[in-house]
Design a protein around this motif. Structure first.
Motif, PDB file in Angstrom:
ATOM      1  N   UNK A  32       0.806  -1.225   0.000  1.00 35.35           N
ATOM      2  CA  UNK A  32       0.000   0.000   0.000  1.00 35.35           C
ATOM      3  C   UNK A  32       0.841   1.278   0.000  1.00 35.35           C
ATOM      4  N   UNK A  33       2.134   1.143   0.109  1.00 36.13           N
ATOM      5  CA  UNK A  33       3.011   2.304   0.286  1.00 36.13           C
ATOM      6  C   UNK A  33       2.819   3.384  -0.767  1.00 36.13           C
ATOM      7  N   UNK A  34       2.604   3.010  -2.022  1.00 37.93           N
ATOM      8  CA  UNK A  34       2.479   4.002  -3.094  1.00 37.93           C
ATOM      9  C   UNK A  34       1.062   4.092  -3.644  1.00 37.93           C
ATOM     10  N   UNK A  35       0.086   3.550  -2.908  1.00 38.50           N
ATOM     11  CA  UNK A  35      -1.306   3.547  -3.368  1.00 38.50           C
ATOM     12  C   UNK A  35      -2.068   4.746  -2.823  1.00 38.50           C
ATOM     13  N   UNK A  36      -3.124   5.129  -3.535  1.00 39.90           N
ATOM     14  CA  UNK A  36      -4.070   6.137  -3.068  1.00 39.90           C
ATOM     15  C   UNK A  36      -5.402   5.432  -2.883  1.00 39.90           C
ATOM     16  N   UNK A  37      -5.749   5.134  -1.650  1.00 42.77           N
ATOM     17  CA  UNK A  37      -6.919   4.315  -1.353  1.00 42.77           C
ATOM     18  C   UNK A  37      -7.675   4.833  -0.131  1.00 42.77           C
ATOM     19  N   UNK A  38      -8.960   4.509  -0.093  1.00 47.86           N
ATOM     20  CA  UNK A  38      -9.766   4.692   1.109  1.00 47.86           C
ATOM     21  C   UNK A  38     -10.098   3.297   1.617  1.00 47.86           C
ATOM     22  N   UNK A  39      -9.652   2.979   2.802  1.00 50.05           N
ATOM     23  CA  UNK A  39      -9.912   1.674   3.410  1.00 50.05           C
ATOM     24  C   UNK A  39     -11.015   1.834   4.447  1.00 50.05           C
ATOM     25  N   UNK A  40     -12.052   1.011   4.358  1.00 47.31           N
ATOM     26  CA  UNK A  40     -13.172   1.065   5.295  1.00 47.31           C
ATOM     27  C   UNK A  40     -13.091  -0.115   6.252  1.00 47.31           C
ATOM     28  N   UNK A  41     -13.064   0.183   7.538  1.00 46.71           N
ATOM     29  CA  UNK A  41     -13.056  -0.833   8.590  1.00 46.71           C
ATOM     30  C   UNK A  41     -14.341  -0.683   9.397  1.00 46.71           C
ATOM     31  N   UNK A  42     -15.169  -1.712   9.401  1.00 50.73           N
ATOM     32  CA  UNK A  42     -16.485  -1.632  10.034  1.00 50.73           C
ATOM     33  C   UNK A  42     -16.492  -2.368  11.371  1.00 50.73           C
TER      34      UNK A  42
END
Length: 279
Positions: free
Chosen positions: A8-18
């Motif tokens: 994930x170091x160079x990624x642009x992401x939104x991670x959802x933890x429910x």
């Protein structure tokens, strides 16, 4: 974890933890590691408590909006815009799924508004009440709402156990509390309305919960969304939803403390210690 961070170091992401409340430590560690190494990653986490990681920002999610009441003696629901309230919209949507002809109209809007208010605008409670419309009318549900934990159940296949009954959902929250918070939850149930910290300290301190521990216990219940803070002038007051309070009353009875706490509550307010009585 190392492999995940590197990926994930160079990624642009939104991670959802429910629903992180039952794994706060692990969730906090994972989020800290990700945010510290992957600058393009953002995390949206739902939880009854803060994860307590650097940069965390909380967005409280209150119950659904419910219709108020007018100033008339019979307390009838406001007769305009009832269907526009979030709780009413959810009730109608879920009711149509089990009773296709159901609609919120002039004939039933008062009962719908009363039901949504009695259920505190809690989505799960409203959904479970809608299921009961297959066999009970709105008025019949209202007549039985005092026993809400027995009334509001379902057997939906695939649903989590804590989402199949209102009791299971509240018990889930109760189980996440510390022993001191559980004791205070039960004892605070004697307050029918708002209360301040001084009232909580004077009424609720006793066996298993020293007066000096009340502040931290209240704070814990606020963080877990069991108790809601209410700003009144320069003083912070607190309140519990009726559903949460009823469960607390059950626990108070189990502890054999109901009569004792009711006397303490009575004596505190009769003594005129508080300048503003909200009981």
């Amino acid at each position: 974890m190392t492999a995940l961070v590197e990926f994930l170091a160079d990624k642009r992401l939104l991670i959802v933890l429910d629903n992180c409340e039952h794994v706060l430590g692990a969730a906090g560690s994972v989020v800290s590691a990700l945010l510290g190494s992957a600058r393009g990653v953002r995390v949206l986490a739902t939880s009854r408590e803060w994860l307590r990681v650097t940069g965390e920002q909380a967005f409280p999610v209150p119950p659904l909006a419910v219709p108020g009441v007018d100033s008339s003696e019979d307390g009838r629901a406001l007769d305009h815009g009832v269907a526009e309230y979030e709780a009413v919209t959810l009730l109608e949507e879920r009711a149509v799924a089990v009773l296709p002809g159901f609609r919120v109209d002039r004939d039933n809007e008062e009962a719908v508004a009363r039901l949504c208010r009695r259920l505190d605008g809690l989505p799960l409670a409203i959904e479970l009440a809608a299921v009961r419309l297959r066999m009970l009318s709105l008025e019949q549900i209202l007549q039985r709402i005092e026993d809400r934990f027995r009334l509001l159940t379902t057997k939906h296949r695939g649903a989590l156990a804590r989402h199949q009954t209102l009791r299971a959902a509240v018990e889930w929250s109760f189980g996440l509390c510390s022993p001191a918070e559980q004791v205070l939850w039960a004892r605070l149930s004697v307050f029918a309305g708002e209360f301040d910290l001084e009232a909580a300290e004077q009424v609720c301190a006793g066996a298993g919960l020293a007066e000096e521990d009340i502040l931290d216990a209240v704070s814990g219940l606020v963080e877990k969304s069991v108790v809601s803070p209410v700003q009144r002038g320069t003083t912070m007051w607190y309140r519990m939803l009726e559903t949460i309070r009823q469960y607390g009353r059950e626990q108070l009875a189990v502890r054999g403390e109901e009569a004792l706490l009711r006397r303490r509550h009575r004596d505190y307010y009769l003594a005129g210690v508080s300048p503003l009585v909200r009981s």
